[in-house]
Design a protein around this motif. Structure first.
Motif, short mmCIF file in Angstrom:
data_model
loop_
_atom_site.label_atom_id
_atom_site.label_comp_id
_atom_site.label_asym_id
_atom_site.label_seq_id
_atom_site.Cartn_x
_atom_site.Cartn_y
_atom_site.Cartn_z
N ALA A 106 52.40 69.89 59.86
CA ALA A 106 51.31 70.82 59.59
C ALA A 106 51.83 72.24 59.40
N VAL A 107 52.77 72.67 60.22
CA VAL A 107 53.34 74.01 60.08
C VAL A 107 54.10 74.13 58.76
N LEU A 108 54.81 73.08 58.38
CA LEU A 108 55.56 73.11 57.12
C LEU A 108 54.62 73.26 55.93
N VAL A 109 53.52 72.51 55.90
CA VAL A 109 52.58 72.59 54.79
C VAL A 109 51.90 73.95 54.75
N LEU A 110 51.46 74.45 55.90
CA LEU A 110 50.77 75.74 55.92
C LEU A 110 51.73 76.89 55.61
N THR A 111 52.98 76.77 56.00
CA THR A 111 53.96 77.81 55.64
C THR A 111 54.13 77.89 54.13
N SER A 112 54.20 76.75 53.47
CA SER A 112 54.31 76.75 52.01
C SER A 112 53.05 77.30 51.36
N THR A 113 51.88 77.02 51.95
CA THR A 113 50.63 77.54 51.40
C THR A 113 50.54 79.05 51.55
N GLY A 146 45.49 74.34 51.92
CA GLY A 146 46.45 73.88 52.92
C GLY A 146 45.78 73.40 54.18
N LEU A 147 44.71 74.06 54.60
CA LEU A 147 43.98 73.63 55.79
C LEU A 147 43.34 72.27 55.58
N VAL A 148 42.79 72.06 54.39
CA VAL A 148 42.22 70.74 54.09
C VAL A 148 43.30 69.68 54.07
N VAL A 208 46.15 69.65 55.72
CA VAL A 208 46.55 69.37 57.10
C VAL A 208 45.46 68.59 57.81
N GLY A 209 44.20 68.95 57.57
CA GLY A 209 43.11 68.23 58.22
C GLY A 209 43.08 66.76 57.84
N VAL A 210 43.24 66.48 56.54
CA VAL A 210 43.26 65.08 56.10
C VAL A 210 44.47 64.35 56.65
N TYR A 211 45.62 64.99 56.60
CA TYR A 211 46.85 64.37 57.10
C TYR A 211 46.74 64.03 58.59
N VAL A 212 46.28 64.98 59.38
CA VAL A 212 46.16 64.76 60.82
C VAL A 212 45.09 63.72 61.12
N ALA A 213 43.96 63.81 60.43
CA ALA A 213 42.87 62.87 60.69
C ALA A 213 43.28 61.44 60.39
N VAL A 214 43.96 61.22 59.26
CA VAL A 214 44.38 59.87 58.90
C VAL A 214 45.40 59.33 59.90
N ASN A 215 46.36 60.15 60.29
CA ASN A 215 47.38 59.69 61.24
C ASN A 215 46.79 59.45 62.62
N ALA A 216 45.89 60.32 63.06
CA ALA A 216 45.25 60.11 64.36
C ALA A 216 44.33 58.90 64.33
N TRP A 217 43.65 58.70 63.21
CA TRP A 217 42.74 57.56 63.08
C TRP A 217 43.50 56.24 63.12
N ASN A 218 44.67 56.21 62.49
CA ASN A 218 45.44 54.97 62.41
C ASN A 218 46.50 54.85 63.51
N ILE A 227 36.53 62.97 49.49
CA ILE A 227 35.95 64.31 49.48
C ILE A 227 37.04 65.38 49.35
N GLY A 228 38.16 65.20 50.05
CA GLY A 228 39.18 66.25 50.08
C GLY A 228 40.42 65.98 49.27
N ARG A 229 40.37 65.02 48.32
CA ARG A 229 41.60 64.62 47.65
C ARG A 229 42.13 65.72 46.74
N ARG A 230 41.26 66.49 46.08
CA ARG A 230 41.74 67.54 45.18
C ARG A 230 42.47 68.63 45.95
N ARG A 231 41.87 69.09 47.03
CA ARG A 231 42.53 70.11 47.83
C ARG A 231 43.75 69.54 48.55
N LEU A 232 43.74 68.24 48.81
CA LEU A 232 44.90 67.62 49.44
C LEU A 232 46.11 67.73 48.53
N VAL A 233 45.95 67.41 47.25
CA VAL A 233 47.06 67.52 46.30
C VAL A 233 47.49 68.97 46.12
#
Length: 281
Positions: free
Chosen positions: A159-166, A200-202, A204-214, A266-272
């Motif tokens: 998450a820090v890596l993605v937000l740093t790039s953003t 970037g926040l979206v 990270v949110g999708v990434y964390v949610a999917v990993n926590a969900w699974n 819902i968040g796929r565009r902002r995810l990319v």
């Protein structure tokens, strides 16, 4: 008026290999989803007599009712709590950390960022015993908090890596304009960084949610009671309960996949956009 392209022009623009690859990928992704939903709508007799890919002759929601009566609602609620709390904590910690890394100039910040990135190379399986000891010493064993904290710790580096790039995509002129207006770092974070870092926040949110969900390892090791089971552990127990009732098991899997699928659509565009932010510099 622009003339319509001719068949020859369309043929020159067409990439047959890309079209075949897209079709193959559609089959690879779509066929399991079709099987999952189609079987969940069939009765046990229909599943045993018809082929595995045959459409349901008389669709029914009985399997979903059976799954919901087997404690699935508790598993779903626990998973929602774990995923929502993990997303909130990761965003709360990762955004200020990324902001400090991007705007800071000291060596301790760069060293801390490098140390944080080492977490990407450490799998959870390699440190599950120390994690178990820490959670038990904190008296958090067999609780949702005991699942949330390790999940946040292992998802925070990415998450820090993605937000740093953003945040590196935000022009320096905007920071200078904010400073001229008398805005300090906290105001810049609140009024400038947060609005402009939404992709970037979206992400990270999708990434964390999917990993926590699974997530499966931490719930498996750090919980034991049925009231603390999440969906992955619940599906594991339902697999033994519905060994001979495949349609009911497919209904449980459909219910577990559906929220993540909707969230991703819902968040796929902002995810990319968030994943590619900053890497072109």
């Amino acid at each position: 008026m622009t003339p319509f392209p001719t068949i020859a022009a369309l043929a020159r623009r067409t990439n047959p290999l890309a079209a075949l690859a897209a079709l193959a990928w559609l089959v690879v992704v779509g066929l399991p989803l079709y099987y999952l939903v189609a079987v969940s709508l069939r009765t046990r007799e229909d599943y045993l007599t018809a082929g595995p890919l045959a459409p349901p002759s008389s669709p029914t929601l009985e399997n979903y009712a059976t799954v919901l009566d087997s404690g699935f609602g508790r598993y779903l609620l626990n998973t929602v709590i774990v995923s929502a709390a993990s997303v909130a904590l990761v965003l709360l910690l990762a955004l200020p950390a990324a902001y400090a890394i991007v705007r800071g100039t000291g060596r301790p910040l760069r060293a801390g960022f490098s140390l944080l990135l080492l977490g990407l190379a450490i799998p959870a399986q390699a440190v599950i015993v120390p994690v178990y000891l820490i959670i038990t010493r904190l008296r958090l064993y067999d609780s949702l908090t005991g699942i949330i904290l390790p999940t946040v710790a292992f998802l925070l580096p990415m998450a820090v890596l993605v937000l740093t790039s953003t945040l590196r995509d935000i022009p320096e002129d905007l920071y200078e304009a904010m400073a001229i207006d008398g805005g300090g770092p906290v105001r810049a974070l609140r009024t400038l960084v947060i609005p402009l870092s939404r992709p970037g926040l979206v992400t990270v949110g999708v990434y964390v949610a999917v990993n926590a969900w699974n997530g499966f390892l931490f719930p498996l090791v750090l919980t034991q009671s049925q009231d603390r089971r999440v969906l992955t552990m619940g599906l594991w127990s339902l697999q033994g309960q519905f060994t001979s009732n495949v349609p009911a098991l497919m209904a449980a899997m459909t219910l577990s996949v559906l929220p993540v699928f909707v969230f991703y659509v819902i968040g796929r565009r902002r995810l990319v956009g968030g994943l590619t932010a900053g890497f072109g510099k």
